[in-house]
Design a protein around this motif. Structure first.
Motif, PDB file in Angstrom:
ATOM      1  N   ALA A  20       0.837  -1.195   0.000  1.00  0.00           N
ATOM      2  CA  ALA A  20       0.000   0.000   0.000  1.00  0.00           C
ATOM      3  C   ALA A  20       0.872   1.245   0.000  1.00  0.00           C
ATOM      4  N   SER A  21       0.523   2.216  -0.841  1.00  0.00           N
ATOM      5  CA  SER A  21       1.301   3.447  -0.899  1.00  0.00           C
ATOM      6  C   SER A  21       0.716   4.527  -0.010  1.00  0.00           C
ATOM      7  N   ARG A  22      -0.602   4.537   0.167  1.00  0.00           N
ATOM      8  CA  ARG A  22      -1.232   5.523   1.034  1.00  0.00           C
ATOM      9  C   ARG A  22      -2.241   4.817   1.934  1.00  0.00           C
ATOM     10  N   VAL A  23      -2.652   5.500   2.989  1.00  0.00           N
ATOM     11  CA  VAL A  23      -3.601   4.935   3.945  1.00  0.00           C
ATOM     12  C   VAL A  23      -5.006   4.964   3.351  1.00  0.00           C
ATOM     13  N   SER A  24      -5.735   3.858   3.480  1.00  0.00           N
ATOM     14  CA  SER A  24      -7.092   3.754   2.935  1.00  0.00           C
ATOM     15  C   SER A  24      -8.122   4.194   3.973  1.00  0.00           C
ATOM     16  N   THR A  25      -9.350   4.413   3.497  1.00  0.00           N
ATOM     17  CA  THR A  25     -10.402   4.873   4.405  1.00  0.00           C
ATOM     18  C   THR A  25     -10.783   3.811   5.430  1.00  0.00           C
ATOM     19  N   ILE A  26     -10.711   2.525   5.067  1.00  0.00           N
ATOM     20  CA  ILE A  26     -11.059   1.503   6.053  1.00  0.00           C
ATOM     21  C   ILE A  26     -10.011   1.451   7.166  1.00  0.00           C
ATOM     22  N   GLU A  27      -8.767   1.802   6.854  1.00  0.00           N
ATOM     23  CA  GLU A  27      -7.749   1.881   7.903  1.00  0.00           C
ATOM     24  C   GLU A  27      -8.055   3.030   8.864  1.00  0.00           C
ATOM     25  N   LEU A  28      -8.556   4.142   8.322  1.00  0.00           N
ATOM     26  CA  LEU A  28      -8.955   5.260   9.182  1.00  0.00           C
ATOM     27  C   LEU A  28     -10.092   4.835  10.098  1.00  0.00           C
ATOM     28  N   LEU A  29     -11.060   4.079   9.555  1.00  0.00           N
ATOM     29  CA  LEU A  29     -12.151   3.561  10.376  1.00  0.00           C
ATOM     30  C   LEU A  29     -11.611   2.626  11.450  1.00  0.00           C
ATOM     31  N   PHE A  30     -10.697   1.756  11.062  1.00  0.00           N
ATOM     32  CA  PHE A  30     -10.075   0.814  11.993  1.00  0.00           C
ATOM     33  C   PHE A  30      -9.388   1.558  13.135  1.00  0.00           C
ATOM     34  N   ASP A  31      -8.700   2.637  12.789  1.00  0.00           N
ATOM     35  CA  ASP A  31      -7.924   3.361  13.797  1.00  0.00           C
ATOM     36  C   ASP A  31      -8.791   4.126  14.787  1.00  0.00           C
ATOM     37  N   LEU A  32     -10.076   4.349  14.446  1.00  0.00           N
ATOM     38  CA  LEU A  32     -10.952   5.037  15.393  1.00  0.00           C
ATOM     39  C   LEU A  32     -11.106   4.250  16.689  1.00  0.00           C
ATOM     40  N   VAL A  33     -10.984   2.926  16.606  1.00  0.00           N
ATOM     41  CA  VAL A  33     -11.063   2.115  17.828  1.00  0.00           C
ATOM     42  C   VAL A  33      -9.910   2.466  18.761  1.00  0.00           C
ATOM     43  N   PHE A  34      -8.785   2.893  18.188  1.00  0.00           N
ATOM     44  CA  PHE A  34      -7.622   3.233  19.010  1.00  0.00           C
ATOM     45  C   PHE A  34      -7.912   4.430  19.906  1.00  0.00           C
ATOM     46  N   VAL A  35      -8.828   5.315  19.492  1.00  0.00           N
ATOM     47  CA  VAL A  35      -9.239   6.432  20.345  1.00  0.00           C
ATOM     48  C   VAL A  35      -9.805   5.883  21.647  1.00  0.00           C
ATOM     49  N   PHE A  36     -10.729   4.924  21.523  1.00  0.00           N
ATOM     50  CA  PHE A  36     -11.357   4.326  22.696  1.00  0.00           C
ATOM     51  C   PHE A  36     -10.340   3.538  23.516  1.00  0.00           C
ATOM     52  N   THR A  37      -9.431   2.857  22.833  1.00  0.00           N
ATOM     53  CA  THR A  37      -8.412   2.080  23.533  1.00  0.00           C
ATOM     54  C   THR A  37      -7.567   2.977  24.426  1.00  0.00           C
ATOM     55  N   MET A  38      -7.131   4.110  23.894  1.00  0.00           N
ATOM     56  CA  MET A  38      -6.303   5.019  24.689  1.00  0.00           C
ATOM     57  C   MET A  38      -7.054   5.542  25.908  1.00  0.00           C
ATOM     58  N   SER A  39      -8.321   5.865  25.724  1.00  0.00           N
ATOM     59  CA  SER A  39      -9.090   6.381  26.869  1.00  0.00           C
ATOM     60  C   SER A  39      -9.251   5.305  27.935  1.00  0.00           C
ATOM     61  N   ARG A  40      -9.370   4.050  27.517  1.00  0.00           N
ATOM     62  CA  ARG A  40      -9.515   2.960  28.490  1.00  0.00           C
ATOM     63  C   ARG A  40      -8.212   2.702  29.238  1.00  0.00           C
ATOM     64  N   VAL A  41      -7.090   2.786  28.544  1.00  0.00           N
ATOM     65  CA  VAL A  41      -5.803   2.647  29.240  1.00  0.00           C
ATOM     66  C   VAL A  41      -5.604   3.818  30.196  1.00  0.00           C
ATOM     67  N   ALA A  42      -5.988   5.019  29.758  1.00  0.00           N
ATOM     68  CA  ALA A  42      -5.865   6.186  30.627  1.00  0.00           C
ATOM     69  C   ALA A  42      -6.685   6.006  31.908  1.00  0.00           C
ATOM     70  N   GLU A  43      -7.821   5.304  31.807  1.00  0.00           N
ATOM     71  CA  GLU A  43      -8.649   5.058  32.993  1.00  0.00           C
ATOM     72  C   GLU A  43      -7.867   4.316  34.072  1.00  0.00           C
ATOM     73  N   ILE A  44      -7.028   3.377  33.659  1.00  0.00           N
ATOM     74  CA  ILE A  44      -6.225   2.631  34.636  1.00  0.00           C
ATOM     75  C   ILE A  44      -5.390   3.603  35.458  1.00  0.00           C
ATOM     76  N   VAL A  45      -4.731   4.547  34.761  1.00  0.00           N
ATOM     77  CA  VAL A  45      -3.830   5.482  35.430  1.00  0.00           C
ATOM     78  C   VAL A  45      -4.608   6.514  36.222  1.00  0.00           C
ATOM     79  N   VAL A  46      -5.740   6.990  35.695  1.00  0.00           N
ATOM     80  CA  VAL A  46      -6.550   7.987  36.403  1.00  0.00           C
ATOM     81  C   VAL A  46      -7.055   7.432  37.729  1.00  0.00           C
ATOM     82  N   HIS A  47      -7.511   6.187  37.715  1.00  0.00           N
ATOM     83  CA  HIS A  47      -8.071   5.585  38.919  1.00  0.00           C
ATOM     84  C   HIS A  47      -7.011   5.038  39.869  1.00  0.00           C
ATOM     85  N   ARG A  48      -5.793   4.860  39.351  1.00  0.00           N
ATOM     86  CA  ARG A  48      -4.710   4.392  40.217  1.00  0.00           C
ATOM     87  C   ARG A  48      -3.427   5.118  39.819  1.00  0.00           C
ATOM     88  N   PRO A  49      -3.307   6.404  40.183  1.00  0.00           N
ATOM     89  CA  PRO A  49      -2.167   7.219  39.724  1.00  0.00           C
ATOM     90  C   PRO A  49      -0.898   7.003  40.545  1.00  0.00           C
TER      91      PRO A  49
END
Length: 390
Positions: A20-49
């Motif tokens: 692949a030479s450039r990022v496709s739209t389905i990859e952008l859709l796939f990466d949106l889950v990473f937004v939620f993943t980061m917030s969930r990992v952040a929850e671990i640190v917020v609740h136990r800093p």
């Protein structure tokens, strides 16, 4: 009908066309889950800093980032241009979302769910890579994919235990990742530079976005006033300055540097630059996001020590990871960022002893000073994006 078969053996022209030479739209859709993943990992640190919470967050992010990055390598080697491929990616995206739901208590009651979803993700990834990634990469993936499934099995087992053994079962996978990386670096993959750089740049945008979301969430929990507005503006300015550090031409130079690396070394360089060093930067931004949650209680009152160290330590880790990334790909000077990293960590004392709002102000001064010094010393051999040839 969708095609699932391995591409036929081919010469260099077909091999180039498969990457692949450039990022496709389905990859952008796939990466949106990473937004939620980061917030969930952040929850671990917020609740136990504390140290244990930060360590848990680091282990979980390292595990999840390995597989997220693995899918970036997959779509780099075979563009998602068939119906069956896209459906499989959507299935993996759903499994990632389930995994993210289990993240906050992955060391406890949701450990089994975390491990099972990890196995599903690893199986989908390995099957797609073996079928579509080319003969050499497919042979490597038989071993690497098996290792990834074994990681999931260890995580399932961790769901049935507690205490020190739980930590062992979350740490052993890092050794398996190291073995997989060393095996992969011996050859079999040939990462396409433009796609690799663009995809990871977009994932960094997601990480910056999580920090901005933390600013917004923290601010909306309190009454709007002058101090809240000052704290919000300073926090957004800090995140923007960190964005500037990454996108001040380094993305353009990274593509050129990756293309210049000898094919025999390219996989090893990509693993170091885009898995390990990006992991450090992303975790630094995640720690910053977690610390910013506590800034808006009263921006002009002293911060809780835990929040101050998360903010300062997060920026320090980001700068150190960014310096390592620059050094690996020879993107520009690294000394200023290495000097700035401990200074960033030291700003925790400003937040603790003076006021919360003064800490992002001090950090902003440190990061801006880095950018000013580096731009003043910029070499003509390292052009800005606007100076790059068309």
């Amino acid at each position: 009908m969708a095609s699932w078969s391995r591409p036929a053996p081919a010469g260099p022209q077909t091999r180039v066309a498969r990457v692949a030479s450039r990022v496709s739209t389905i990859e952008l859709l796939f990466d949106l889950v990473f937004v939620f993943t980061m917030s969930r990992v952040a929850e671990i640190v917020v609740h136990r800093p504390d140290a244990a919470g930060v360590a848990q967050g680091a282990l979980v992010l390292a595990l999840v980032w390995w597989m997220y990055d693995a899918f970036a390598w997959l779509t780099n080697q075979a563009a998602p241009d068939s119906t069956g491929y896209r459906i499989a990616l959507i299935g993996a995206m759903a499994a990632f979302l389930v995994m993210s739901l289990a993240i906050p208590d992955a060391f406890g009651s949701t450990g089994v769910l975390f491990g099972v979803s990890y196995i599903v993700v690893a199986v989908i990834h390995a099957a797609l890579f073996i079928a579509l990634g080319g003969a050499a990469a497919g042979r490597r993936m038989i071993v690497v994919g098996t290792s990834n499934v074994l990681v999931g099995v260890l995580l399932v087992v961790s769901g049935f235990v507690e205490g020190p053994l739980d930590w062992v079962l979350f740490t052993v996978p890092l050794l398996l990742f190291l073995a997989s990386a060393l095996l992969s670096a011996r050859g079999g993959f040939d990462p396409g530079a433009s796609h690799m750089v663009e995809r990871h740049g977009l994932l960094m945008i997601i990480a910056f976005g999580e920090s901005i979301v933390s600013v917004g969430v923290g601010a909306t929990e309190h009454e709007i006033g002058a101090s809240l507005l000052v704290g919000t503006v300073l926090a957004v300015a800090l995140v923007s300055a960190l964005w500037w550090c990454y996108f001040d031409g380094d993305d353009t130079r990274a593509e050129a540097r990756m293309n210049a690396v000898a094919p025999a070394r390219r996989t090893g360089v990509a693993l170091l630059a885009f898995y390990l060093e990006h992991l450090a930067m992303i975790f630094g931004l995640l720690l910053l996001a977690a610390g910013l949650h506590g800034l808006f209680v009263d921006p002009f009152a002293p911060l809780e020590p835990a929040d101050a160290w998360l903010i300062g330590g997060g920026v320090a880790l980001y700068l150190a990871g960014d310096a390592a990334y620059r050094g690996t790909l020879d993107l520009g000077p690294v000394a200023t960022r290495l000097v700035a990293a401990p200074l960033a960590a030291a700003t925790a004392w400003v937040g603790i002893a003076v006021a919360g709002a003064w800490q992002p102000a001090a950090l902003l001064a440190v990061v801006v000073a880095v950018l000013v010094v580096e731009n003043a010393r910029r070499s003509p051999a390292l052009p800005r994006r606007s100076d790059a040839p068309a």
